[in-house]
Scaffold this motif. Structure first.
Motif, short mmCIF file in Angstrom:
data_model
loop_
_atom_site.label_atom_id
_atom_site.label_comp_id
_atom_site.label_asym_id
_atom_site.label_seq_id
_atom_site.Cartn_x
_atom_site.Cartn_y
_atom_site.Cartn_z
N SER A 26 34.01 42.42 39.20
CA SER A 26 34.92 41.03 38.75
C SER A 26 35.05 39.89 38.36
N ALA A 31 36.01 37.40 36.15
CA ALA A 31 37.89 38.08 36.14
C ALA A 31 38.21 38.69 37.22
N THR A 33 40.18 38.80 40.38
CA THR A 33 39.65 40.16 41.24
C THR A 33 40.51 41.46 42.14
N PRO A 37 39.27 45.52 36.41
CA PRO A 37 39.29 45.74 35.04
C PRO A 37 39.60 46.14 33.55
N TYR A 40 35.05 48.60 33.43
CA TYR A 40 34.80 48.95 35.06
C TYR A 40 34.90 50.44 35.13
#
Length: 132
Positions: A26, A31, A33, A37, A40
């Motif tokens: 992330s 993005a 953490t 996301p 992933y």
């Protein structure tokens, strides 16, 4: 590639959505953490995809990724343990080319389909290449 047939199946159980790895992933994306996301899912699927490729069912070179469609029912959860399966759902051979469609599924113990990814790849059938 004689072993490449519809119904060919690969599976990996007990894939952990590791919070530390998610945080590193992330951070690279910029993005948050503390959540997983959507991208992933690709990390989670790579193990079963690697198993498929390394089995020799498809060549290691010359493969073209021609299509992909994904359906996500929900996000992955930090610390969650999931399973992945990859099934060859279609193999078409024509004019020296092979087109393979796979369906890869991520599931949890209480949810059979958290995500489903359908992928199509193509490559030249072994022994059909011509040298010029």
């Amino acid at each position: 590639m004689d072993s490449l047939v519809e119904g060919l199946n690969y599976a990996i159980d007990d894939v952990v959505v590791d919070p530390e790895h998610v945080a590193e992933f992330s951070a690279i994306l910029g993005a948050p953490t503390d959540i997983v996301p959507p991208s992933y899912f690709n990390v989670v699927l790579m193990g079963v995809v690697r198993e498929f490729v390394m089995s020799g069912a498809v060549p290691h070179h010359g493969v073209v990724h021609t299509a992909e469609a994904a359906t996500y029912k929900r996000a992955l959860r930090l610390g969650e343990v999931v399973s992945t399966t990859l099934e060859v759902t279609s193999v078409r051979r024509r004019a020296g080319a092979v087109q393979v469609t796979t369906t890869t599924t991520v599931s949890a113990p209480d949810e059979p389909q958290i995500a489903v990814v359908t992928t199509t790849i193509a490559f030249e059938e072994e022994g059909t290449a011509t040298d010029e």
